[in-house]
Design an enzyme around this catalytic site. Structure first.
Site, short mmCIF file in Angstrom:
data_model
loop_
_atom_site.label_atom_id
_atom_site.label_comp_id
_atom_site.label_asym_id
_atom_site.label_seq_id
_atom_site.Cartn_x
_atom_site.Cartn_y
_atom_site.Cartn_z
N GLY A 205 0.83 -1.20 0.00
CA GLY A 205 0.00 0.00 0.00
C GLY A 205 0.86 1.25 0.00
N GLU A 228 5.61 -3.17 1.28
CA GLU A 228 5.77 -2.86 -0.16
C GLU A 228 4.98 -1.59 -0.40
OE1 GLU A 228 7.78 -5.02 -1.30
OE2 GLU A 228 7.43 -6.60 0.16
N CYS A 264 2.41 1.07 -8.72
CA CYS A 264 3.46 1.62 -7.86
C CYS A 264 4.73 1.89 -8.66
CB CYS A 264 3.75 0.66 -6.72
SG CYS A 264 4.13 -1.00 -7.28
P1 NAD Z 1 -3.37 2.30 1.24
O1 NAD Z 1 -2.07 2.43 1.95
O2 NAD Z 1 -4.31 3.42 1.34
O3 NAD Z 1 -4.15 1.01 1.78
C1 NAD Z 1 -3.54 -0.28 1.77
C2 NAD Z 1 -4.26 -1.14 2.80
O4 NAD Z 1 -3.99 -0.65 4.11
C3 NAD Z 1 -5.78 -1.13 2.64
O5 NAD Z 1 -6.24 -2.42 2.91
C4 NAD Z 1 -6.22 -0.13 3.70
O6 NAD Z 1 -7.53 -0.34 4.16
C5 NAD Z 1 -5.23 -0.42 4.80
N1 NAD Z 1 -5.03 0.70 5.75
C6 NAD Z 1 -5.26 2.00 5.56
N2 NAD Z 1 -4.90 2.71 6.66
C7 NAD Z 1 -4.42 1.81 7.56
C8 NAD Z 1 -3.86 1.91 8.86
N3 NAD Z 1 -3.71 3.08 9.48
N4 NAD Z 1 -3.44 0.76 9.48
C9 NAD Z 1 -3.53 -0.43 8.85
N5 NAD Z 1 -4.07 -0.58 7.61
C10 NAD Z 1 -4.50 0.53 6.97
O7 NAD Z 1 -3.00 1.95 -0.27
P2 NAD Z 1 -4.00 1.93 -1.51
O8 NAD Z 1 -4.43 3.33 -1.77
O9 NAD Z 1 -5.00 0.86 -1.35
O10 NAD Z 1 -3.03 1.44 -2.68
C11 NAD Z 1 -2.26 2.31 -3.45
C12 NAD Z 1 -0.89 2.43 -2.87
O11 NAD Z 1 -0.26 1.14 -2.83
C13 NAD Z 1 0.04 3.29 -3.71
O12 NAD Z 1 0.83 4.07 -2.84
C14 NAD Z 1 0.90 2.28 -4.43
O13 NAD Z 1 2.15 2.77 -4.84
C15 NAD Z 1 1.03 1.22 -3.40
N6 NAD Z 1 1.39 -0.06 -4.01
C16 NAD Z 1 2.62 -0.59 -3.73
C17 NAD Z 1 2.99 -1.77 -4.35
C18 NAD Z 1 4.31 -2.43 -4.10
O14 NAD Z 1 4.40 -3.64 -4.28
N7 NAD Z 1 5.34 -1.72 -3.72
C19 NAD Z 1 2.11 -2.40 -5.22
C20 NAD Z 1 0.87 -1.83 -5.45
C21 NAD Z 1 0.51 -0.66 -4.83
C1 SIN Z 2 2.25 -2.60 -8.97
O1 SIN Z 2 2.50 -3.53 -8.21
O2 SIN Z 2 1.55 -1.61 -8.64
C2 SIN Z 2 2.82 -2.64 -10.35
C3 SIN Z 2 3.67 -3.79 -10.61
C4 SIN Z 2 4.24 -3.55 -11.96
O3 SIN Z 2 3.50 -3.41 -12.92
O4 SIN Z 2 5.46 -3.40 -12.05
#
Ligand code: NAD
Ligand code: SIN
Length: 470
Positions: A205, A228, A264
């Site tokens: 996230g 991640e 991401c």
């Molecule tokens: P987010 O951080 O808002 O939420 C992720 C999860 O955490 C959700 O299930 C949410 O309900 C939960 N959450 C929210 N606040 C919380 C708290 N205080 N404590 C515990 N859990 C909590 O992320 P999102 O908006 O769902 O996803 C997009 C983000 O994820 C972007 O920043 C993106 O770059 C990142 N992302 C990272 C990767 C990676 O592998 N590095 C892959 C995909 C997405």
């Molecule tokens: C993602 O995890 O948000 C993207 C993974 C990728 O396409 O590289």
């Protein structure tokens, strides 16, 4: 009678496609803990059989699965089909990774038998994002199950229906009840789960939430925490052959706008040599102007859909307005196609020379151009971020790429390829605000089990050669 507090909205139509109530975290953890001994003590072959059965179920239901992801996220159907294929492919990759990185080995050291085995952590929480609601949680879940953990999975509150679909696939595959519990809810539910009686947490996230989790886990150094998170990823275009400009522009557009910029790994900053950027930007804008933004099942298929929700579109428009206020030159604006729905156009802003720009991830179809005087300035601009997920170089030769690779502070560094579309059979993670050195994908095997090193003999073998009185 329970009242409905959670609703999942189809971003394209605004219709509710799923309703529910926040789950009972303590009950889910208790059920996962009760199921843990049976699953942890099952043979690896038995666990592999269930995971392979999951792959068969997913393959069987691939069409419905892809359609549901498309409906709940707004991503085009062509793209969600690839997400479902990744979910199925994860199974064989994880079996291989587990054997290679977290299996058992027997050797000998100074004539003594040495054995390496791995144990599961116990009950692991998985917190998922919305952008790949199936593939990314699955990237934690499959390796964690293979290792013998039980799991409490809290999906994004924006994609609960996809999580329920996956849970049904696991049940149909014969996963024993309790080994994977789903608990629905938002941030509060996630916080409660993180504070519960779990043995570790696997998170995908945003950096803000990941940071909060790291603080929450600061007093629990014995629990595994895999983070991640997002990126503010640079894409440097340098020394390109004019004959390749069309391909270069396509790579830029793919890097920035795939999944409406909701990956991401998407490129957020395009770094180019000052003075010679014109032809490239002309090609990029020509491509932007041809991009079809539409709903998942439209024909012809769109390149990208809406962003996930109206609040996400509002945030992106506010971010774009902030940059414009700071003096950014708008090459292609971020515009909303329909006032009431989150369809956005791909945007390109030149932010060269502006000060006080936020080092933030704009998680949408938004690319910032930075013109620089020379190669050193390009590297400095690329690394001028607290994030460190992906970085790309387009152009140059092998020697220039070597310099780029060596200088780049990112966990994914690509050459003449998009910054996104990471391979599942490689480790995947970042540094700085992007991760805590617990890379996922192929290396998820490492954080879902812990190693136990043993020196063993079939009968007591001892003797003290030195330091005893006669
Ligand atoms: P987010 O951080 O808002 O939420 C992720 C999860 O955490 C959700 O299930 C949410 O309900 C939960 N959450 C929210 N606040 C919380 C708290 N205080 N404590 C515990 N859990 C909590 O992320 P999102 O908006 O769902 O996803 C997009 C983000 O994820 C972007 O920043 C993106 O770059 C990142 N992302 C990272 C990767 C990676 O592998 N590095 C892959 C995909 C997405
Ligand atoms: C993602 O995890 O948000 C993207 C993974 C990728 O396409 O590289």
């Amino acid at each position: 009678m329970s009242h409905i507090e959670l609703v999942s909205i189809d971003p394209c139509t605004g219709e509710a496609i799923w309703t529910g109530t926040p789950g009972n975290v303590a009950a889910a953890i208790a059920a996962a803990r009760a199921a843990l001994p049976g699953w942890a003590l099952a043979s690896l072959d038995d666990r592999i059989a269930v995971v392979r059965a999951f792959k068969a179920v997913v393959t069987d239901r691939a069409d419905a699965f892809a359609r549901l992801i498309a409906t709940e996220t707004g991503k085009p159907l062509w793209e969600t089909k690839t997400e479902v294929a990744s979910v199925a492919a994860k199974v064989d990759i994880s079996i291989t990774a587990q054997a290679e990185r977290a299996g058992s080995r027997t050797g000998e050291v100074a004539g003594v038998r040495q054995v390496l085995r791995h144990k599961p952590h116990g009950v692991l929480a998985v917190l998922g994002p919305y952008n790949f609601p199936a593939h990314l949680p699955n990237g934690h879940i499959v390796p964690a199950l293979l290792a013998g953990n039980s799991i409490v999975f809290k999906p994004s509150e924006l994609t609960p229906a996809v999580a329920d679909f996956m849970a049904d696939c696991w049940a149909a595959a014969g996963l024993p009840p309790g080994v994977l519990k789903i608990v629905h809810g938002g941030g509060d539910t996630g916080r409660t789960l993180a504070a519960g009686d779990i043995d570790g947490l696997l998170f995908t996230g945003s950096a803000g939430v990941g940071g909060a989790l790291a603080r929450q886990f600061a007093d629990s150094p014995g629990k595994i925490l895999a983070l991640e998170m997002g990126g503010n990823n640079p894409l440097v275009v340098w020394d390109t052959d004019p004959a390749t400009l069309d391909a270069v522009a396509a790579l830029v557009v793919q890097s920035a706008y795939l999944s409406a910029g909701q990956r991401c790994t998407c490129a957020r900053r395009l770094i180019v040599p000052d003075g010679s950027e014109g032809p490239l930007l002309d090609r990029v804008t020509a491509l932007i102007d041809r991009i079809i933004v539409g709903a998942p099942f439209d024909e012809p298929q769109p390149f990208m859909g809406p962003v996930i929700a109206n609040h996400a579109a509002d945030g992106l428009l506010a971010g774009a307005a902030l940059l414009a206020d700071k003096g950014a030159r708008v090459i292609r604006p971020l515009t909303r196609h329909r006032e009431d729905r989150p369809f956005l156009s791909p945007a390109l802003y030149d932010v060269t020379g502006l000060s006080g720009l936020p080092d933030a991830e704009l998680f949408g179809p938004f690319l910032q151009v930075i013109r620089v005087a020379d190669w050193d300035a390009a590297i400095a601009a690329a690394n001028a971020t607290q994030f460190g997920l992906s970085a790309g170089l387009i152009g140059g030769d092998a020697a220039l790429y070597d310099r780029f690779w060596a200088a780049s502070r990112a966990g994914v560094v690509n050459w003449n390829r998009p910054t996104n579309g990471a391979a599942s059979n490689a480790p995947f993670g970042g540094i700085g605000l992007s991760g805590n050195h617990r890379p996922s994908a192929y290396y998820a095997a490492d954080y879902t089990a812990w190693p136990v090193a043993s020196l063993e003999a079939d009968a007591p073998e001892g003797g003290i050669a030195t330091g005893l009185r006669a």
